[in-house]
Enzyme design. Structure first.
Site, short mmCIF file in Angstrom:
data_model
loop_
_atom_site.label_atom_id
_atom_site.label_comp_id
_atom_site.label_asym_id
_atom_site.label_seq_id
_atom_site.Cartn_x
_atom_site.Cartn_y
_atom_site.Cartn_z
N TYR A 61 85.08 45.39 -56.06
CA TYR A 61 85.44 44.19 -55.30
C TYR A 61 84.14 43.43 -54.98
O TYR A 61 83.59 43.57 -53.88
CB TYR A 61 86.15 44.56 -54.01
CG TYR A 61 87.45 45.34 -54.20
CD1 TYR A 61 88.56 44.74 -54.78
CD2 TYR A 61 87.55 46.66 -53.78
CE1 TYR A 61 89.74 45.44 -54.96
CE2 TYR A 61 88.73 47.37 -53.95
CZ TYR A 61 89.83 46.75 -54.54
OH TYR A 61 91.00 47.46 -54.70
N TRP A 102 90.78 39.82 -45.13
CA TRP A 102 90.99 40.73 -44.00
C TRP A 102 89.96 41.86 -43.98
O TRP A 102 89.63 42.38 -42.92
CB TRP A 102 92.43 41.21 -43.91
CG TRP A 102 92.98 42.21 -44.87
CD1 TRP A 102 92.71 42.37 -46.18
CD2 TRP A 102 93.98 43.19 -44.54
NE1 TRP A 102 93.47 43.38 -46.71
CE2 TRP A 102 94.27 43.89 -45.74
CE3 TRP A 102 94.67 43.53 -43.38
CZ2 TRP A 102 95.20 44.92 -45.79
CZ3 TRP A 102 95.61 44.56 -43.44
CH2 TRP A 102 95.87 45.24 -44.63
N GLN A 139 95.75 36.39 -47.03
CA GLN A 139 95.87 37.80 -46.64
C GLN A 139 96.17 37.87 -45.14
O GLN A 139 96.12 36.85 -44.45
CB GLN A 139 94.57 38.57 -46.96
CG GLN A 139 94.59 39.25 -48.31
CD GLN A 139 93.40 40.17 -48.51
OE1 GLN A 139 92.33 39.97 -47.98
NE2 GLN A 139 93.59 41.20 -49.33
N ASP A 195 99.12 45.89 -51.77
CA ASP A 195 99.38 45.21 -53.03
C ASP A 195 100.59 45.71 -53.80
O ASP A 195 101.43 44.92 -54.23
CB ASP A 195 98.15 45.32 -53.94
CG ASP A 195 96.93 44.61 -53.36
OD1 ASP A 195 96.93 44.31 -52.15
OD2 ASP A 195 95.99 44.35 -54.12
N GLU A 252 87.75 54.28 -50.03
CA GLU A 252 88.69 53.18 -49.83
C GLU A 252 89.96 53.67 -49.13
O GLU A 252 90.48 53.02 -48.22
CB GLU A 252 89.04 52.56 -51.18
CG GLU A 252 89.93 51.33 -51.09
CD GLU A 252 90.18 50.70 -52.46
OE1 GLU A 252 90.87 49.67 -52.50
OE2 GLU A 252 89.68 51.22 -53.48
#
Length: 425
Positions: A30, A36, A102, A166, A396
């Site tokens: 990313y 967010w 988001q 997602d 993550e």
């Protein structure tokens, strides 16, 4: 102040992912600024560097559109390690951005940063907060105008990516109606960084990009997108976060806003809370989304059903029921509230948003539990998240059954969550 065992490492991750006033979630996977993510990161920064926390939010607003939308990605600098990039989105903003948004954590973050600034006597705080308050208010107006044009008191997502969750199983039925055909050549980069078993499937990606194609063909015009959308879900997680951020903007408006802004925010807050309250389902002991195309409730169990806790003060019966339901989801888990419970047929403990535990989601749930008087449960959940991070690292997300770290590593919002949650346990 004595730092937590890994707080120094958490700060080092934010420094490592700093790209000049904005923070990438993690390198390569990313490589841009996410909406967010940056809001949570700003809260983390506010614990030790208020100026940098302000800068995180200020850099995010560089991508804000003239109509008020804050996009989900701001492409401050080029990178070839992520798809879809700015060429696929085809937006015409002065700074390259995506064309969707988001969850509106921005207002929550701004209150945290402003209060940290007041506590530390940071120079220029009032002026910086005022400018960001105006940006946040424009964003909230966009939400209610563009994503609740029918006045339901619920804001809708037109793409699963907007939810932040997602490829949640909550979207399976609605997403199945979206064609897999695309006019864009799909060049997935995520599976080059993370095992494919942890990521959305190729078929899901085809549908995701079909939606991007559809809205790009609408010129990213909100009215045209609303009319053309083959995916349209009134999302309780999104609505709850927006309602909570609205409450935080109301708090800031007491000293920084005009009487008109105070009244406007109060009307927004009432509308959102009323809409959320109608989504409670006593037979499920949680809140549910609404598929606006089929007109049916989405009863698939996901973490979204608990996020309204951050925005609503439940009655005694609701509180008892939702706490018991959360306890049911926690049974047999190593860490935290999973994104999908283990008793669901859709549960996949290692696949993105279909089972894994996310530190920031548990942060929100615990904030909501505290708001509703469940301090002990909140603290217990937070302790498991902190322990998972200390054991597996700043990943993550985490396998809820084992605590194994998954997805990207050296993750910015996990580092921020560790600093915030660790100080509570």
């Amino acid at each position: 102040m004595t730092m937590l065992p890994r707080e120094e490492a958490a700060r080092a991750i934010l420094a490592r992912n700093d790209r000049g006033g904005y923070t990438v979630p993690t390198d390569r996977l990313y490589p841009f600024q996410w909406n967010w993510d940056s809001a949570f990161v700003a809260i983390g920064f506010s614990l030790f560097d208020v100026d940098r926390a302000y800068r995180e939010l200020e850099r995010l607003t560089e991508g804000q559109w003239d109509d008020g939308m804050i996009p989900h990605i701001v492409f401050h600098a080029p990178s070839d390690t992520y798809f879809p990039g700015p060429d696929v989105w085809g937006t015409r903003h002065r700074v390259p951005t995506s064309g969707i948004t988001q969850p509106a954590v921005f207002g929550m973050a701004l209150r945290h940063v402003h209060e940290a600034a007041l506590a530390t006597g940071t120079a220029g705080a009032t002026e910086r907060t005022k400018a960001l308050f105006k940006a946040a208010l424009r964003s909230h107006r966009w939400w209610l105008n563009a994503r609740d044009p029918e006045g339901l008191g619920l804001v809708s997502i037109l793409h699963p990516w907007e939810s932040g969750s997602d490829n949640s199983p909550a979207w399976d039925e609605a997403l199945a109606r979206v064609p897999t055909t695309t006019t864009t050549t799909i060049r997935r980069k995520d599976t080059g960084h993370v095992d494919a078993s942890m990521r959305p499937r190729d078929e899901d990606y085809q549908r995701f990009i079909h939606l991007v194609d559809t809205y790009r063909d609408c010129g990213w015009n909100p009215e045209r997108q609303w009319a053309a959308a083959p995916f349209k879900v009134a999302d309780v997680q999104m609505t709850a976060i927006l309602a909570r951020s609205t409450a935080d903007l109301m708090h800031l408006a007491e000293t920084l806003g005009t009487d008109e802004e105070k009244a406007e925010l109060s009307r927004m807050h009432d509308r959102l809370r009323a809409g959320l309250a109608r989504r409670w389902r006593p037979d499920l002991s949680r809140f549910v989304n609404l598929d606006l195309i089929s007109g049916r409730d989405i009863e698939t169990p996901t973490q979204a059903g608990f996020i309204p806790l951050v925005a609503l003060a439940l009655d005694d019966g609701q509180r008892t029921a939702i706490v018991a339901e959360i306890e049911r989801w926690l049974a047999g888990m190593f860490a935290g509230v999973p994104s999908t419970p283990s008793f669901s047929p859709a549960f996949e403990p290692k696949r993105y948003w279909r089972g894994p535990v996310w530190a920031v989601i548990n942060w929100l749930i615990c904030d909501g539990l505290r708001l509703n008087g469940s301090e002990d449960l909140a603290r217990r959940i937070e302790q498991t998240i902190v322990q998972a991070i200390e054991s597996a690292g700043f990943c993550e997300y985490f396998d809820p059954t084992t605590g194994e770290g998954l997805g990207g590593d050296t993750f910015s919002w996990t580092a921020a969550a560790y600093m915030v949650l660790g100080r509570r346990t």
